[in-house]
Design a protein around this motif. Structure first.
Motif, PDB file in Angstrom:
ATOM      1  N   GLY A   1       5.898  -4.460   6.928  1.00 26.68           N
ATOM      2  CA  GLY A   1       6.805  -4.350   8.071  1.00 26.68           C
ATOM      3  C   GLY A   1       6.392  -3.191   8.951  1.00 26.68           C
ATOM      4  N   ILE A   2       6.846  -3.246  10.190  1.00 27.40           N
ATOM      5  CA  ILE A   2       6.689  -2.117  11.113  1.00 27.40           C
ATOM      6  C   ILE A   2       8.014  -1.935  11.851  1.00 27.40           C
ATOM      7  N   PHE A   3       8.193  -0.769  12.448  1.00 28.29           N
ATOM      8  CA  PHE A   3       9.444  -0.408  13.118  1.00 28.29           C
ATOM      9  C   PHE A   3       9.229  -0.460  14.635  1.00 28.29           C
TER      10      PHE A   3
ATOM     11  N   THR B   1      11.628  -9.317   2.576  1.00 25.79           N
ATOM     12  CA  THR B   1      12.375  -8.084   2.855  1.00 25.79           C
ATOM     13  C   THR B   1      13.015  -8.124   4.243  1.00 25.79           C
ATOM     14  N   SER B   2      14.333  -8.068   4.248  1.00 31.29           N
ATOM     15  CA  SER B   2      15.086  -7.918   5.485  1.00 31.29           C
ATOM     16  C   SER B   2      15.467  -6.435   5.591  1.00 31.29           C
ATOM     17  N   SER B   3      16.662  -6.149   6.050  1.00 31.25           N
ATOM     18  CA  SER B   3      17.108  -4.753   6.189  1.00 31.25           C
ATOM     19  C   SER B   3      18.603  -4.759   6.480  1.00 31.25           C
ATOM     20  N   VAL B   4      19.233  -3.641   6.212  1.00 32.39           N
ATOM     21  CA  VAL B   4      20.627  -3.481   6.633  1.00 32.39           C
ATOM     22  C   VAL B   4      20.731  -3.673   8.146  1.00 32.39           C
TER      23      VAL B   4
ATOM     24  N   GLY C   1       0.793  -1.230   0.000  1.00 34.38           N
ATOM     25  CA  GLY C   1       0.000   0.000   0.000  1.00 34.38           C
ATOM     26  C   GLY C   1       0.817   1.267   0.000  1.00 34.38           C
ATOM     27  N   SER C   2       2.081   1.190   0.391  1.00 36.54           N
ATOM     28  CA  SER C   2       2.927   2.397   0.366  1.00 36.54           C
ATOM     29  C   SER C   2       4.383   1.969   0.330  1.00 36.54           C
ATOM     30  N   GLY C   3       5.259   2.962   0.247  1.00 34.06           N
ATOM     31  CA  GLY C   3       6.699   2.741   0.366  1.00 34.06           C
ATOM     32  C   GLY C   3       7.248   1.728  -0.621  1.00 34.06           C
ATOM     33  N   LEU C   4       8.126   0.889  -0.097  1.00 35.62           N
ATOM     34  CA  LEU C   4       8.833  -0.097  -0.920  1.00 35.62           C
ATOM     35  C   LEU C   4       7.874  -1.004  -1.698  1.00 35.62           C
ATOM     36  N   GLY C   5       6.881  -1.560  -1.000  1.00 35.49           N
ATOM     37  CA  GLY C   5       5.956  -2.507  -1.633  1.00 35.49           C
ATOM     38  C   GLY C   5       5.203  -1.876  -2.791  1.00 35.49           C
ATOM     39  N   LEU C   6       4.810  -0.617  -2.623  1.00 34.97           N
ATOM     40  CA  LEU C   6       4.086   0.063  -3.703  1.00 34.97           C
ATOM     41  C   LEU C   6       5.008   0.268  -4.911  1.00 34.97           C
TER      42      LEU C   6
ATOM     43  N   GLU D   1      -7.368   2.643   3.800  1.00 38.56           N
ATOM     44  CA  GLU D   1      -7.360   3.963   3.166  1.00 38.56           C
ATOM     45  C   GLU D   1      -6.274   4.069   2.091  1.00 38.56           C
ATOM     46  N   LYS D   2      -5.194   3.318   2.259  1.00 41.36           N
ATOM     47  CA  LYS D   2      -4.145   3.326   1.230  1.00 41.36           C
ATOM     48  C   LYS D   2      -4.667   2.665  -0.044  1.00 41.36           C
ATOM     49  N   LEU D   3      -5.393   1.575   0.128  1.00 38.84           N
ATOM     50  CA  LEU D   3      -5.935   0.867  -1.042  1.00 38.84           C
ATOM     51  C   LEU D   3      -6.946   1.761  -1.766  1.00 38.84           C
TER      52      LEU D   3
ATOM     53  N   ASP E   1      10.435   7.995   0.842  1.00 36.85           N
ATOM     54  CA  ASP E   1       8.962   7.873   0.753  1.00 36.85           C
ATOM     55  C   ASP E   1       8.401   6.711   1.572  1.00 36.85           C
ATOM     56  N   SER E   2       9.112   6.291   2.597  1.00 39.76           N
ATOM     57  CA  SER E   2       8.612   5.202   3.443  1.00 39.76           C
ATOM     58  C   SER E   2       7.624   5.747   4.469  1.00 39.76           C
ATOM     59  N   GLN E   3       6.603   4.960   4.738  1.00 35.75           N
ATOM     60  CA  GLN E   3       5.663   5.329   5.802  1.00 35.75           C
ATOM     61  C   GLN E   3       5.770   4.361   6.982  1.00 35.75           C
ATOM     62  N   LEU E   4       6.920   3.711   7.087  1.00 42.55           N
ATOM     63  CA  LEU E   4       7.127   2.706   8.141  1.00 42.55           C
ATOM     64  C   LEU E   4       6.696   3.274   9.495  1.00 42.55           C
TER      65      LEU E   4
ATOM     66  N   GLU F   1      -2.865  -5.562   1.764  1.00 45.69           N
ATOM     67  CA  GLU F   1      -2.485  -4.400   2.567  1.00 45.69           C
ATOM     68  C   GLU F   1      -3.480  -4.226   3.702  1.00 45.69           C
ATOM     69  N   ILE F   2      -2.936  -3.889   4.885  1.00 38.43           N
ATOM     70  CA  ILE F   2      -3.813  -3.757   6.057  1.00 38.43           C
ATOM     71  C   ILE F   2      -4.515  -2.390   6.111  1.00 38.43           C
ATOM     72  N   ALA F   3      -3.889  -1.380   5.518  1.00 37.90           N
ATOM     73  CA  ALA F   3      -4.458  -0.018   5.608  1.00 37.90           C
ATOM     74  C   ALA F   3      -5.446   0.200   4.464  1.00 37.90           C
TER      75      ALA F   3
ATOM     76  N   LYS G   1       5.516   7.952  11.851  1.00 38.42           N
ATOM     77  CA  LYS G   1       5.902   7.302  10.601  1.00 38.42           C
ATOM     78  C   LYS G   1       7.243   7.859  10.150  1.00 38.42           C
ATOM     79  N   GLN G   2       7.971   7.044   9.360  1.00 38.19           N
ATOM     80  CA  GLN G   2       9.255   7.527   8.845  1.00 38.19           C
ATOM     81  C   GLN G   2       9.058   8.801   8.023  1.00 38.19           C
ATOM     82  N   SER G   3       7.900   8.888   7.351  1.00 38.40           N
ATOM     83  CA  SER G   3       7.646  10.067   6.510  1.00 38.40           C
ATOM     84  C   SER G   3       7.445  11.330   7.347  1.00 38.40           C
TER      85      SER G   3
HETATM   86  N1  LIG Z   1      12.013   2.437   5.571  1.00 39.16           N
HETATM   87  C1  LIG Z   1      13.253   2.008   5.530  1.00 39.16           C
HETATM   88  O1  LIG Z   1      14.180   2.808   5.568  1.00 39.16           O
HETATM   89  C2  LIG Z   1      13.526   0.530   5.429  1.00 39.16           C
HETATM   90  C3  LIG Z   1      14.846   0.094   5.347  1.00 39.16           C
HETATM   91  C4  LIG Z   1      15.104  -1.272   5.231  1.00 39.16           C
HETATM   92  C5  LIG Z   1      14.042  -2.168   5.191  1.00 39.16           C
HETATM   93  N2  LIG Z   1      12.766  -1.713   5.273  1.00 39.16           N
HETATM   94  C6  LIG Z   1      11.686  -2.702   5.197  1.00 39.16           C
HETATM   95  O2  LIG Z   1      11.008  -2.501   3.968  1.00 39.16           O
HETATM   96  C7  LIG Z   1       9.679  -2.999   4.084  1.00 39.16           C
HETATM   97  C8  LIG Z   1       8.723  -1.941   3.582  1.00 39.16           C
HETATM   98  O3  LIG Z   1       8.727  -0.852   4.473  1.00 39.16           O
HETATM   99  P1  LIG Z   1       8.510   0.655   4.004  1.00 39.16           P
HETATM  100  O4  LIG Z   1       9.678   1.411   4.502  1.00 39.16           O
HETATM  101  O5  LIG Z   1       8.159   0.705   2.590  1.00 39.16           O
HETATM  102  O6  LIG Z   1       7.273   1.066   4.965  1.00 39.16           O
HETATM  103  P2  LIG Z   1       5.750   1.333   4.626  1.00 39.16           P
HETATM  104  O7  LIG Z   1       5.064   1.471   5.946  1.00 39.16           O
HETATM  105  O8  LIG Z   1       5.631   2.473   3.668  1.00 39.16           O
HETATM  106  O9  LIG Z   1       5.276  -0.016   3.917  1.00 39.16           O
HETATM  107  C9  LIG Z   1       4.896  -1.157   4.641  1.00 39.16           C
HETATM  108  C10 LIG Z   1       3.440  -1.495   4.336  1.00 39.16           C
HETATM  109  O10 LIG Z   1       3.074  -2.680   5.043  1.00 39.16           O
HETATM  110  C11 LIG Z   1       1.737  -2.493   5.510  1.00 39.16           C
HETATM  111  N3  LIG Z   1       1.494  -3.398   6.633  1.00 39.16           N
HETATM  112  C12 LIG Z   1       1.935  -3.262   7.917  1.00 39.16           C
HETATM  113  N4  LIG Z   1       1.468  -4.270   8.659  1.00 39.16           N
HETATM  114  C13 LIG Z   1       0.724  -5.055   7.852  1.00 39.16           C
HETATM  115  C14 LIG Z   1      -0.030  -6.231   8.058  1.00 39.16           C
HETATM  116  N5  LIG Z   1      -0.117  -6.798   9.275  1.00 39.16           N
HETATM  117  N6  LIG Z   1      -0.674  -6.776   7.008  1.00 39.16           N
HETATM  118  C15 LIG Z   1      -0.606  -6.207   5.781  1.00 39.16           C
HETATM  119  N7  LIG Z   1       0.081  -5.076   5.537  1.00 39.16           N
HETATM  120  C16 LIG Z   1       0.737  -4.508   6.556  1.00 39.16           C
HETATM  121  C17 LIG Z   1       1.708  -1.042   5.919  1.00 39.16           C
HETATM  122  O11 LIG Z   1       0.379  -0.542   6.060  1.00 39.16           O
HETATM  123  C18 LIG Z   1       2.476  -0.392   4.781  1.00 39.16           C
HETATM  124  O12 LIG Z   1       1.603  -0.040   3.712  1.00 39.16           O
HETATM  125  C19 LIG Z   1       9.488  -3.362   5.566  1.00 39.16           C
HETATM  126  O13 LIG Z   1       9.669  -4.743   5.733  1.00 39.16           O
HETATM  127  C20 LIG Z   1      10.605  -2.598   6.251  1.00 39.16           C
HETATM  128  O14 LIG Z   1      10.982  -3.197   7.464  1.00 39.16           O
HETATM  129  C21 LIG Z   1      12.477  -0.386   5.381  1.00 39.16           C
END
Ligand SMILES: NC(=O)c1ccc[n+]([C@@H]2O[C@H](COP(=O)([O-])OP(=O)(O)OC[C@H]3O[C@@H](n4cnc5c(N)ncnc54)[C@H](O)[C@@H]3O)[C@@H](O)[C@H]2O)c1
Length: 282
Positions: free
Chosen positions: A89-91, A141-144, A15-20, A41-43, A190-193, A37-39, A205-207
């Motif tokens: 993902g969530i933070f 998706t993992s992370s650094v 719905g946002s960020g990386l996945g979108l 409103e994003k959909l 553009d992440s909304q983490l 996507e859980i949100a 949110k990160q944003s």
């Molecule tokens: N933001 C960063 O800098 C960063 C860096 C490294 C890795 N990541 C990873 O990248 C991935 C994407 O994160 P992003 O930064 O794009 O954040 P984001 O919040 O923009 O995207 C994550 C999406 O997952 C959705 N989501 C959360 N819980 C959910 C659930 N239970 N069921 C379905 N959807 C759910 C959120 O609503 C959101 O739309 C995550 O796994 C995050 O940990 C992010």
């Protein structure tokens, strides 16, 4: 060449960020795309852009019921699935363990591990047979943060480390039909983490972090100048998700823009090491 021509790809958390960004890129590469996507409103906001071609599924990846319903919708629409891409993902708010009230440690653990880890496990279980049928792929998706301290707090870094291990195990279990890989991004523009509900930080949110502050931090930490966008990370996901990847499985690709490869002795304020400042002998 359209990397994913005719393939059906499901993006979790699209719905946002990386996945979108990944979803948009997969569409451009010829895929039929579903987003879970859980949100809600994003959909709703994405509907005008993505139209009826994209299956926008409202659900929680930690719910077997929702995942099963999503599976039914995918099968009903296309009859198959070629790739599952996990991007939800969530933070954890980067709160040091000693500052987490002791009674909040377990709820924080449960919240982070449910969304960041269990969600991937359940999805692999629910969609696994479809991927075996199509000789498809899983990309998680993992992370650094899995590779160095301080990319988050204890819970976040531990969940991202768990993804790296899970990728190896799932690659073994799903071989030889399904390739399973991970991507470990560094910073993402553009992440909304969001932060954790368990600490009352879910409205952060990160944003919310001012863009110039994010960029300044990023430039201090990495070897590159601009924060990568989701669309810049997406081609690696698309390749790993595609039939063109016939050689990589069980790997997590670390995309940290040099953050773990920075100057040490020649960094400003450092001594330069033994011999620094000496005049070279002729
Ligand atoms: N933001 C960063 O800098 C960063 C860096 C490294 C890795 N990541 C990873 O990248 C991935 C994407 O994160 P992003 O930064 O794009 O954040 P984001 O919040 O923009 O995207 C994550 C999406 O997952 C959705 N989501 C959360 N819980 C959910 C659930 N239970 N069921 C379905 N959807 C759910 C959120 O609503 C959101 O739309 C995550 O796994 C995050 O940990 C992010």
């Amino acid at each position: 060449m359209n990397m994913l021509e005719g393939d059906v790809v499901l993006v979790l958390g699209g719905g946002s960020g990386l996945g979108l960004g990944i979803a948009r890129h997969c569409i451009a590469e010829g895929a039929r795309v579903a987003i879970m996507e859980i949100a809600e409103e994003k959909l709703a906001a994405l509907k005008p852009e993505l139209g009826a071609e994209v299956l926008l599924f409202h659900g929680d990846v930690t719910s077997v019921e929702d995942l099963t319903a999503c599976r039914r919708a995918v099968v009903e629409r296309w009859g198959r699935l070629n790739a599952l891409i996990g991007s939800q993902g969530i933070f954890d708010g980067n709160v040091p363990l000693r500052e987490v009230p002791v009674e909040r440690v377990a709820p924080l653990f449960d919240e982070l591990f449910h969304v960041n880890v269990l969600g991937y496990f359940l999805a692999a279980r629910v969609f696994g047979d479809l991927l075996e049928d199509s000789a498809g792929a899983i990309v998680l998706t993992s992370s650094v943060a899995a590779y160095a301290a301080d990319g988050g707090g204890l819970m976040y870094t531990a969940t991202k480390g768990a993804v790296v291990s899970a990728v190896r195990q799932l690659a073994l279990e799903f071989a030889p039909r399904v390739r399973v890989n991970g991507v470990a991004p560094g910073a993402i523009a553009d992440s909304q983490l969001r932060g954790p509900r368990a600490l009352g930080l879910d409205h952060f949110k990160q944003s919310d972090v001012p863009k110039d502050a994010m960029l300044a931090t990023y430039r201090t930490l990495s070897l590159m100048r601009e924060l990568p966008t989701p669309l810049e990370y997406a081609p690696i996901y698309a390749f790993l998700a595609s039939r063109h990847n016939t050689v990589v499985t069980g790997q997590t690709v670390l995309l940290e823009q040099g953050a773990l490869n920075r100057a040490m002795l020649s960094a400003p304020g450092m001594t330069g090491g033994v011999g620094a400042g000496l005049t070279p002998r002729p």
